[in-house]
Design an enzyme around this catalytic site. Structure first.
Site, PDB file in Angstrom:
ATOM      1  N   HIS A 118       0.818  -1.214   0.000  1.00  0.00           N
ATOM      2  CA  HIS A 118       0.000   0.000   0.000  1.00  0.00           C
ATOM      3  C   HIS A 118       0.849   1.262   0.000  1.00  0.00           C
ATOM      4  CE1 HIS A 118      -3.527  -2.566   1.102  1.00  0.00           C
ATOM      5  NE2 HIS A 118      -3.989  -1.811   0.147  1.00  0.00           N
ATOM      6  N   ASP A 179      -6.549   4.810   9.525  1.00  0.00           N
ATOM      7  CA  ASP A 179      -7.942   4.957   9.072  1.00  0.00           C
ATOM      8  C   ASP A 179      -8.412   3.727   8.298  1.00  0.00           C
ATOM      9  OD1 ASP A 179      -7.837   7.444  10.116  1.00  0.00           O
ATOM     10  OD2 ASP A 179      -7.654   8.495   8.211  1.00  0.00           O
ATOM     11  N   GLU A 290     -10.549  13.771  14.375  1.00  0.00           N
ATOM     12  CA  GLU A 290      -9.971  14.022  13.047  1.00  0.00           C
ATOM     13  C   GLU A 290     -10.720  15.203  12.434  1.00  0.00           C
ATOM     14  OE1 GLU A 290      -9.133  11.113  10.120  1.00  0.00           O
ATOM     15  OE2 GLU A 290      -8.020   9.790  11.472  1.00  0.00           O
TER      16      GLU A 290
HETATM   17  P1  FAD Z   1       3.954  -1.911   2.268  1.00  0.00           P
HETATM   18  O1  FAD Z   1       3.493  -0.813   1.403  1.00  0.00           O
HETATM   19  O2  FAD Z   1       4.003  -3.245   1.678  1.00  0.00           O
HETATM   20  O3  FAD Z   1       5.378  -1.545   2.881  1.00  0.00           O
HETATM   21  C1  FAD Z   1       5.660  -0.258   3.388  1.00  0.00           C
HETATM   22  C2  FAD Z   1       7.133  -0.132   3.743  1.00  0.00           C
HETATM   23  O4  FAD Z   1       7.416  -0.923   4.871  1.00  0.00           O
HETATM   24  C3  FAD Z   1       8.095  -0.602   2.652  1.00  0.00           C
HETATM   25  O5  FAD Z   1       9.268   0.127   2.734  1.00  0.00           O
HETATM   26  C4  FAD Z   1       8.353  -2.030   3.030  1.00  0.00           C
HETATM   27  O6  FAD Z   1       9.573  -2.510   2.535  1.00  0.00           O
HETATM   28  C5  FAD Z   1       8.341  -1.936   4.536  1.00  0.00           C
HETATM   29  N1  FAD Z   1       7.857  -3.152   5.177  1.00  0.00           N
HETATM   30  C6  FAD Z   1       6.724  -3.837   4.917  1.00  0.00           C
HETATM   31  N2  FAD Z   1       6.627  -4.885   5.737  1.00  0.00           N
HETATM   32  C7  FAD Z   1       7.708  -4.851   6.527  1.00  0.00           C
HETATM   33  C8  FAD Z   1       8.195  -5.667   7.567  1.00  0.00           C
HETATM   34  N3  FAD Z   1       7.521  -6.746   7.991  1.00  0.00           N
HETATM   35  N4  FAD Z   1       9.368  -5.338   8.145  1.00  0.00           N
HETATM   36  C9  FAD Z   1      10.060  -4.255   7.753  1.00  0.00           C
HETATM   37  N5  FAD Z   1       9.668  -3.464   6.760  1.00  0.00           N
HETATM   38  C10 FAD Z   1       8.504  -3.747   6.164  1.00  0.00           C
HETATM   39  N6  FAD Z   1      -1.107   5.351   7.149  1.00  0.00           N
HETATM   40  C11 FAD Z   1      -1.331   5.921   8.340  1.00  0.00           C
HETATM   41  O7  FAD Z   1      -0.412   6.103   9.112  1.00  0.00           O
HETATM   42  N7  FAD Z   1      -2.584   6.308   8.691  1.00  0.00           N
HETATM   43  C12 FAD Z   1      -3.653   6.096   7.906  1.00  0.00           C
HETATM   44  O8  FAD Z   1      -4.765   6.433   8.270  1.00  0.00           O
HETATM   45  C13 FAD Z   1      -3.454   5.474   6.654  1.00  0.00           C
HETATM   46  N8  FAD Z   1      -4.480   5.223   5.816  1.00  0.00           N
HETATM   47  C14 FAD Z   1      -4.257   4.602   4.620  1.00  0.00           C
HETATM   48  C15 FAD Z   1      -5.330   4.326   3.783  1.00  0.00           C
HETATM   49  C16 FAD Z   1      -5.118   3.678   2.576  1.00  0.00           C
HETATM   50  C17 FAD Z   1      -6.302   3.392   1.680  1.00  0.00           C
HETATM   51  C18 FAD Z   1      -3.813   3.323   2.191  1.00  0.00           C
HETATM   52  C19 FAD Z   1      -3.562   2.661   0.876  1.00  0.00           C
HETATM   53  C20 FAD Z   1      -2.741   3.608   2.998  1.00  0.00           C
HETATM   54  C21 FAD Z   1      -2.951   4.252   4.234  1.00  0.00           C
HETATM   55  N9  FAD Z   1      -1.898   4.529   5.099  1.00  0.00           N
HETATM   56  C22 FAD Z   1      -2.131   5.131   6.311  1.00  0.00           C
HETATM   57  C23 FAD Z   1      -0.506   4.331   4.677  1.00  0.00           C
HETATM   58  C24 FAD Z   1       0.075   3.042   5.190  1.00  0.00           C
HETATM   59  O9  FAD Z   1       0.494   3.200   6.518  1.00  0.00           O
HETATM   60  C25 FAD Z   1       1.280   2.744   4.317  1.00  0.00           C
HETATM   61  O10 FAD Z   1       0.789   2.540   3.024  1.00  0.00           O
HETATM   62  C26 FAD Z   1       2.124   1.570   4.716  1.00  0.00           C
HETATM   63  O11 FAD Z   1       3.027   1.430   3.674  1.00  0.00           O
HETATM   64  C27 FAD Z   1       1.413   0.269   5.018  1.00  0.00           C
HETATM   65  O12 FAD Z   1       1.088  -0.493   3.893  1.00  0.00           O
HETATM   66  P2  FAD Z   1       1.502  -2.039   3.770  1.00  0.00           P
HETATM   67  O13 FAD Z   1       1.264  -2.713   5.053  1.00  0.00           O
HETATM   68  O14 FAD Z   1       0.838  -2.540   2.559  1.00  0.00           O
HETATM   69  O15 FAD Z   1       3.070  -1.908   3.592  1.00  0.00           O
END
Ligand code: FAD
Length: 545
Positions: A118, A179, A290
């Site tokens: 994400h 969120d 918020e």
């Molecule tokens: P990824 O996108 O897969 O990874 C994010 C980063 O973390 C990359 O650098 C990856 O290499 C690293 N990573 C992933 N897993 C690990 C692991 N196990 N160990 C070490 N590094 C790792 N964020 C907020 O703070 N508040 C919000 O309200 C919020 N709302 C969102 C709503 C939507 C619809 C979306 C798409 C995103 C939102 N986000 C929010 C952002 C979210 O926190 C980030 O997108 C974050 O990247 C989490 O997504 P993911 O778990 O898919 O991680």
């Protein structure tokens, strides 16, 4: 003896400074600025693939079907990996990292842990490297520990919605959220995890008791505030630079049954922000605070009626939103079913301290899980229309309280002409509730605001063109304004193109960040998508030295 040890000491410090300098280089081999799509493979010696293929794993490695791991939610970067590791155990991850470290300078291989992808600008991608599909790491199972200070142990690839569903069975819940709950533990803990509860409990990274990490050397380490604390704080908010989170222990609290969910509007930004700040500093106030901005929206209150009830139905139907910039305060009070009779009185008292436009008060009562999982409803609708997988040129900023009025006046009145492309969130948080030891960078003031521009670049059905370029230019205008007026803004979910920008983001904490990188990931193989450090290779000075 004295001279030799002093020389050795000097040599050591020189080596350390040199390593930091080398690690500070932004990768130059992939030009992401002009074209975010790179399909030509990096030349790899043929034995590299077989070296990875021959690993003794409980899970498996795949060199096909890498397409899904070459993109992310932002949908603007396409960088295919060489392979995807689907680990079944921590040892699979450690084995993979160790092999890549062992291949060392003979390969360009890097490693990115991927949660649900994400990210917005390629942060979870590893061009021609190895992406680790964290979701397939299913151990430990979600394990809840009740008691005075309850907690849950989960895998780093677990999604927050699953954790919520499981903890609710015990009447418990994590305290701080995002969120949207279909994000993974490792992904949000690498950033911060911020939502309307963060003013009270800090972000998600402040609600973690212990982590298990596979470092960039392949070591498996347990860390907490007391044990390997430097690694613990480095990883929290550390953008995946220091290690892969394979397990997390998350603090829990009692889960409420229901929430009273309230929205009110303001036309005056000062009144809006004064009330928001009042609420986040008040004891025994709301549980979630918020807000969002609406610019020139038609029938705003009519749209709310599908999920909320107006307090003054006639007044609400006479209220006109078009042509106006309005600020919506969104607040929530948690309660249990036995408190249902006292909640209206309590919320009325709290609302009486605020100066919103009276006819715009709307509220509803929904189960706790329904409130927390609210964005998923929007996701289902957008997916059905094919509008989820469009580019998302999001911009998240942390703005110090002292500059928020200047920022809002210019950005919401002069730079934005509408917010038809997606929501714009704005709410303050208390720095005093946030732990300062993590790697997260925030403005240096007690209160700062999260301002999140969350547009979707939707193709125009008539012309077939998208408004992506326009939205990117708008983001740039916002950033230019901050820079021209010296607002000490910090990006959240940061993305930068140059080393100068990364250094400026970290400010006086840059050296510590780089030093820790050298300690825990000396070859700089982890999370290359952020492009903060460049992997040390045969040709780089790190090896010649
Ligand atoms: P990824 O996108 O897969 O990874 C994010 C980063 O973390 C990359 O650098 C990856 O290499 C690293 N990573 C992933 N897993 C690990 C692991 N196990 N160990 C070490 N590094 C790792 N964020 C907020 O703070 N508040 C919000 O309200 C919020 N709302 C969102 C709503 C939507 C619809 C979306 C798409 C995103 C939102 N986000 C929010 C952002 C979210 O926190 C980030 O997108 C974050 O990247 C989490 O997504 P993911 O778990 O898919 O991680």
């Amino acid at each position: 003896m004295g001279l030799t040890s002093s020389l050795r000491r000097n040599n050591k410090s020189f080596l350390r400074i040199f390593m930091i300098l080398v690690l500070s280089c932004i990768p130059g081999r992939t030009n992401l600025c002009s074209n975010h799509s790179v399909t030509t493979p990096i030349d790899l010696p043929p034995d590299i693939r077989s070296s990875l293929d021959s690993l003794d794993l409980e899970g498996y490695i795949s060199f096909n079907d890498v397409h899904n791991a070459s993109k992310d939610f932002g949908n603007r970067y396409q960088l295919p990996p060489l392979a995807i590791l689907h680990p079944r155990s921590v040892s699979d991850i450690s084995t993979m990292v160790r092999r890549i470290v062992h291949l060392g300078s003979t390969s360009n291989l890097t490693v990115a842990a991927r949660g649900h992808g994400h990210s917005l600008q390629g942060q979870a991608l590893a061009h021609q490297g190895v992406v680790i599909n964290m979701e397939s790491l299913r151990s430990p199972d979600i394990k809840i520990h009740k008691g005075k200070q309850p907690y849950v142990d989960v895998s780093g690839g677990e999604s927050w919605i699953n954790i919520l569903r499981e903890t609710l069975k015990y009447g418990l819940s994590p305290k701080s959220w995002t969120d949207y709950l279909h994000l993974t533990v490792g992904g949000t803990l690498s950033n911060a995890g911020i939502s309307g509860q963060a003013f009270k409990y800090g972000p998600q990274i402040n609600n973690v008791c212990q982590l298990e990490i596979v470092t960039g050397k392949g070591e498996v380490m347990t860390c907490s505030e007391k044990q390997n604390s430097e690694l613990f704080y480095s990883v929290l908010g550390g953008l995946g630079q220091f290690g892969i989170i394979t397990r997390a222990r998350i603090a829990l609290g009692p889960a409420p049954h229901m929430v009273k969910w309230i929205r009110v509007l303001y036309s005056d930004f000062s009144a809006f922000s004064r009330d928001q700040e009042h609420l986040i500093t008040k004891k025994n106030g709301f549980d979630y605070v918020e807000g969002f901005v609406t610019v020139n929206r038609t029938d705003l209150l009519d749209n709310w009626r599908s999920s909320f009830s107006p307090n003054d139905s006639i007044g609400a139907s006479q209220f006109k939103s078009e042509g106006k910039t309005l600020y919506c305060l969104e607040i929530v009070k948690y309660f249990n079913t036995e408190e249902v009779n006292s909640v209206p009185q309590e919320t009325e008292k709290l609302l009486s301290e605020l100066s919103y436009i009276p006819s715009t008060l709307f509220s509803s009562e929904v189960p706790y899980i329904e409130f927390l999982d609210r964005v998923h409803i929007a996701e289902i609708k957008l997916r059905a229309k094919g509008l989820w997988e469009v580019p998302h040129p999001w911009l998240n900023l942390l703005i110090p309280k002292s500059s928020i009025f200047e920022f809002a006046t210019e950005v919401f009145n002069n730079i934005l002409t509408s917010n038809n492309n997606g929501p714009i969130l704005i709410y303050p948080v208390n720095q005093s509730k946030w732990n300062k030891h993590t790697s997260l960078i925030t403005p240096d003031e007690d209160i700062f605001y999260l301002v999140a521009f969350l547009p979707s670049a939707v193709p125009n059905p008539n012309s077939g063109t998208s408004n992506l370029e326009y939205l990117l230019r708008q983001n740039q205008r916002v950033l230019n304004f901050c820079s021209a007026t010296n607002i000490n803004v910090k990006q959240y979910l940061p993305h930068y193109e140059t080393q100068r920008e990364w250094r400026s983001h970290f400010g006086n904490r840059w050296e510590t960040f780089a030093k820790r990188k050298h300690t825990y990931d000396p070859l700089a193989i982890l999370a290359p998508g952020h492009r903060i450090f460049q992997k040390a290779t045969q040709l780089s000075p790190i090896q010649l030295f």
